[in-house]
Write an enzyme that holds these catalytic residues in place. Structure first.
Site, PDB file in Angstrom:
ATOM      1  N   ARG A 114       0.871  -1.187   0.000  1.00  6.15           N
ATOM      2  CA  ARG A 114       0.000   0.000   0.000  1.00  6.15           C
ATOM      3  C   ARG A 114       0.899   1.225   0.000  1.00  6.15           C
ATOM      4  O   ARG A 114       1.365   1.676   1.055  1.00  6.15           O
ATOM      5  CB  ARG A 114      -0.893  -0.008   1.234  1.00  6.15           C
ATOM      6  CG  ARG A 114      -1.591  -1.337   1.473  1.00  6.15           C
ATOM      7  CD  ARG A 114      -3.054  -1.304   1.189  1.00  6.15           C
ATOM      8  NE  ARG A 114      -3.622  -2.645   1.254  1.00  6.15           N
ATOM      9  CZ  ARG A 114      -4.195  -3.165   2.348  1.00  6.15           C
ATOM     10  NH1 ARG A 114      -4.287  -2.451   3.447  1.00  6.15           N
ATOM     11  NH2 ARG A 114      -4.695  -4.385   2.319  1.00  6.15           N
ATOM     12  N   HIS A 135     -11.609  -6.526  -2.232  1.00  6.80           N
ATOM     13  CA  HIS A 135     -11.101  -5.940  -1.000  1.00  6.80           C
ATOM     14  C   HIS A 135     -11.058  -4.411  -1.104  1.00  6.80           C
ATOM     15  O   HIS A 135     -10.177  -3.751  -0.553  1.00  6.80           O
ATOM     16  CB  HIS A 135      -9.700  -6.492  -0.708  1.00  6.80           C
ATOM     17  CG  HIS A 135      -9.384  -6.686   0.751  1.00  6.80           C
ATOM     18  ND1 HIS A 135      -9.432  -7.904   1.372  1.00  6.80           N
ATOM     19  CD2 HIS A 135      -9.006  -5.809   1.714  1.00  6.80           C
ATOM     20  CE1 HIS A 135      -9.086  -7.775   2.641  1.00  6.80           C
ATOM     21  NE2 HIS A 135      -8.828  -6.506   2.874  1.00  6.80           N
ATOM     22  N   ASP A 142     -19.171  -6.643  -2.786  1.00  6.13           N
ATOM     23  CA  ASP A 142     -18.675  -5.354  -2.285  1.00  6.13           C
ATOM     24  C   ASP A 142     -17.566  -4.819  -3.167  1.00  6.13           C
ATOM     25  O   ASP A 142     -17.115  -5.477  -4.098  1.00  6.13           O
ATOM     26  CB  ASP A 142     -18.261  -5.415  -0.804  1.00  6.13           C
ATOM     27  CG  ASP A 142     -16.862  -5.979  -0.532  1.00  6.13           C
ATOM     28  OD1 ASP A 142     -15.982  -5.937  -1.413  1.00  6.13           O
ATOM     29  OD2 ASP A 142     -16.663  -6.461   0.606  1.00  6.13           O
ATOM     30  N   ARG A 195     -15.746   1.586   3.037  1.00  4.71           N
ATOM     31  CA  ARG A 195     -15.413   2.996   3.267  1.00  4.71           C
ATOM     32  C   ARG A 195     -16.626   3.877   3.537  1.00  4.71           C
ATOM     33  O   ARG A 195     -16.516   4.826   4.331  1.00  4.71           O
ATOM     34  CB  ARG A 195     -14.583   3.525   2.097  1.00  4.71           C
ATOM     35  CG  ARG A 195     -13.189   2.869   2.033  1.00  4.71           C
ATOM     36  CD  ARG A 195     -12.369   3.462   0.920  1.00  4.71           C
ATOM     37  NE  ARG A 195     -11.115   2.764   0.683  1.00  4.71           N
ATOM     38  CZ  ARG A 195     -10.991   1.670  -0.048  1.00  4.71           C
ATOM     39  NH1 ARG A 195     -12.061   1.114  -0.603  1.00  4.71           N
ATOM     40  NH2 ARG A 195      -9.809   1.112  -0.237  1.00  4.71           N
TER      41      ARG A 195
HETATM   42  C1  LIG Z   1      -9.596   0.555   6.226  1.00  7.62           C
HETATM   43  C2  LIG Z   1     -10.050  -0.778   5.688  1.00  7.62           C
HETATM   44  C3  LIG Z   1      -9.711  -1.936   6.385  1.00  7.62           C
HETATM   45  C4  LIG Z   1     -10.150  -3.178   5.910  1.00  7.62           C
HETATM   46  N1  LIG Z   1      -9.872  -4.302   6.636  1.00  7.62           N
HETATM   47  C5  LIG Z   1     -10.372  -5.497   6.218  1.00  7.62           C
HETATM   48  C6  LIG Z   1     -10.184  -6.671   7.014  1.00  7.62           C
HETATM   49  O1  LIG Z   1      -9.622  -6.645   8.103  1.00  7.62           O
HETATM   50  N2  LIG Z   1     -10.682  -7.835   6.526  1.00  7.62           N
HETATM   51  C7  LIG Z   1     -11.359  -7.923   5.325  1.00  7.62           C
HETATM   52  O2  LIG Z   1     -11.780  -9.006   4.921  1.00  7.62           O
HETATM   53  N3  LIG Z   1     -11.547  -6.819   4.579  1.00  7.62           N
HETATM   54  C8  LIG Z   1     -11.088  -5.623   4.993  1.00  7.62           C
HETATM   55  N4  LIG Z   1     -11.317  -4.509   4.237  1.00  7.62           N
HETATM   56  C9  LIG Z   1     -12.090  -4.619   2.998  1.00  7.62           C
HETATM   57  C10 LIG Z   1     -13.590  -4.449   3.269  1.00  7.62           C
HETATM   58  O3  LIG Z   1     -14.089  -5.523   4.030  1.00  7.62           O
HETATM   59  C11 LIG Z   1     -14.379  -4.375   1.966  1.00  7.62           C
HETATM   60  O4  LIG Z   1     -14.107  -5.490   1.164  1.00  7.62           O
HETATM   61  C12 LIG Z   1     -14.068  -3.101   1.174  1.00  7.62           C
HETATM   62  O5  LIG Z   1     -13.884  -2.003   2.035  1.00  7.62           O
HETATM   63  C13 LIG Z   1     -15.216  -2.822   0.209  1.00  7.62           C
HETATM   64  O6  LIG Z   1     -14.925  -1.739  -0.603  1.00  7.62           O
HETATM   65  P1  LIG Z   1     -15.433  -0.241  -0.306  1.00  7.62           P
HETATM   66  O7  LIG Z   1     -14.551   0.293   0.763  1.00  7.62           O
HETATM   67  O8  LIG Z   1     -15.258   0.435  -1.615  1.00  7.62           O
HETATM   68  O9  LIG Z   1     -16.886  -0.354   0.133  1.00  7.62           O
HETATM   69  C14 LIG Z   1     -10.895  -3.265   4.704  1.00  7.62           C
HETATM   70  C15 LIG Z   1     -11.236  -2.086   4.031  1.00  7.62           C
HETATM   71  C16 LIG Z   1     -10.828  -0.853   4.517  1.00  7.62           C
HETATM   72  C17 LIG Z   1     -11.242   0.388   3.762  1.00  7.62           C
END
Ligand SMILES: Cc1cc2nc3c(=O)[nH]c(=O)nc-3n(C[C@H](O)[C@H](O)[C@H](O)COP(=O)(O)O)c2cc1C
Length: 414
Positions: free
Chosen positions: A188, A293, A324, A348
């Site tokens: 990242r 993700h 998602d 988000r």
């Molecule tokens: C700050 C942050 C931390 C995240 N941590 C995890 C996590 O610990 N486990 C996981 O499966 N997905 C994680 N995700 C992904 C989210 O579960 C999800 O798939 C993603 O945010 C969806 O996209 P969007 O942010 O555009 O809605 C994370 C996303 C963000 C923004």
């Protein structure tokens, strides 16, 4: 000009603050909430929240792909009553929306997950809690949510992961999701440039300066217990070895032991290929989440919405397909559901609310999306979610020209 007429046009009152989130009184969209959130967060927290993998191509594609899809309304339908109810994993939900799992929410707001859980509870929607949550899964369950899901990361010899699965069951979690798109953690670059260290930021001259520029966040951060990963700390990652936790050893056999150990609905999160969804169904999964993700893992993975229709074609009649990555609007939810998803997860959007105004901000973000969803359903002529199908969506982007949205985008392995 008549002064009295002019005065009648002027309004000096503040607009009412929804849920007491005064800073969001003028937020009319998730993008508006995001702008407020970004003002409140110091650079490292902002980069953690907003960033994606490497060049952030997939992060951008998630949004662009939605913008390349037209919604075709069926006019003159009776939409005087809109029904947003849906059954997911055996639960009757009032909305086709769940809060996605997020690690380290206390980096974004000092109350973290404890400011999210009550909103999910009150709305009756699922909250998927991450293995890397910054609050223990039992404390989150104590908030009383009706539909708690647990998102598992596995590591090491699986002993701790097994124990965690048992803890989640004991605490009343209903659904177990294994995230499969983090074989290793992606690079990242935004986080690296901003000097992000998880779960605790390291103090440097730059981060101190950012802290001074964002006094409210800093005050709460300094007066609250330091963020940690309480679900895994016994043998999981310390501050420095998140990279080591994701050691690339997750395979299909993990789904098999999880299936044996968990008697509730179980699923994979991060599926993009139809044949992976088929294999998951063959191994007894009840649900898959089509997801990249949020663009945070493999850069150049397809936009999640592009991958959805082929997965639905492959397994939609056997297991539930959720979606998602990139949802920011009610119309995006309609697009995903019309493309075959049963419900969506949002990441988000609720985190922006959390960053902007804590629990009240999460409520505002969910309200905005819910209101937009209801309006979008009325405008496309779908009085209920059951009415949505692929006839409502058409891909119309400059990149690929016109192609039906349900056309498979990935070649099968066979
Ligand atoms: C700050 C942050 C931390 C995240 N941590 C995890 C996590 O610990 N486990 C996981 O499966 N997905 C994680 N995700 C992904 C989210 O579960 C999800 O798939 C993603 O945010 C969806 O996209 P969007 O942010 O555009 O809605 C994370 C996303 C963000 C923004």
């Amino acid at each position: 000009v008549n002064l009295r007429d002019l005065c009648s046009l002027l309004r000096f009152q503040r607009p009412p603050a929804p849920h007491g989130a005064r800073c969001l009184a003028r937020a009319h969209s998730i993008d508006d909430v995001a702008r407020v959130a970004r003002r409140r967060l110091p650079l490292p927290a902002r980069s953690y929240l907003d960033g994606g993998g490497e060049g952030e191509h997939t992060l951008r594609r998630n949004r662009e792909a939605f913008q390349e899809i037209d919604l075709l309304a069926h006019e003159l339908q009776d939409v005087s009553a809109i029904d947003t109810r849906v059954d997911v994993c055996g639960a009757a939900l009032p909305l086709p929306i769940a809060f996605a799992p997020v690690g380290g929410a206390r980096l974004i707001h000092h109350r973290g997950e404890l400011a999210v859980a009550p909103v999910a509870r009150d709305a009756g929607i699922p909250y998927a809690v991450s293995t890397l949550a910054s609050t223990s899964l039992e404390d989150i369950a104590a908030c009383g949510g009706e539909h708690l899901w647990f998102q598992l990361y596995v590591w090491g010899d699986r002993k701790d992961a097994r124990r965690l699965v048992d803890r989640a069951r004991g605490a009343g979690y209903e659904v177990l999701l294994l995230s499969i798109d983090v074989s290793v953690r992606s690079k990242r670059e935004r986080e690296l440039r901003a000097g992000v260290t998880l779960p605790r930021p390291h103090l440097t001259f730059d981060s101190l300066l950012e802290g001074v520029r964002h006094p409210a966040w800093s005050w709460h951060f300094l007066t609250s217990p330091a963020p940690s990963f309480p679900n895994v700390t016994s043998s999981g990652p310390s501050d420095a070895d998140l990279e080591a936790m994701f050691d690339g050893s997750v395979t299909w056999s993990d789904l098999e032991w999880m299936r044996d150990r968990w008697d509730g609905p179980i699923g994979l999160k991060g599926v993009l290929r139809p044949e992976d969804a088929v294999r998951a169904a063959d191994l007894g999964a009840d649900v898959v989440v089509v997801s990249n993700h949020g663009g945070r893992q493999l850069d150049h993975a397809p936009a999640s919405i592009d991958a959805l229709p082929a997965v639905v074609d492959a397994v939609g009649d056997r297991i539930e397909v959720l979606f998602d990555s990139g949802i920011r609007r009610g119309t995006d939810i309609v697009t995903a559901l019309a493309s075959g998803a049963r419900a969506v997860l949002i990441g988000r959007p609720y985190l922006y609310g959390l960053a902007a105004a804590g629990e009240a901000g999460v409520r505002v973000a969910l309200d905005l999306l819910t209101t937009e969803l209801r309006r979008a359903l009325a405008l496309v002529g779908a009085p209920s979610l059951r009415a949505l199908d692929e006839s409502f969506v058409r891909r119309n982007g400059p990149r690929r020209g016109w192609a039906p949205v349900h056309q498979p985008v990935l070649r099968s392995a066979g």
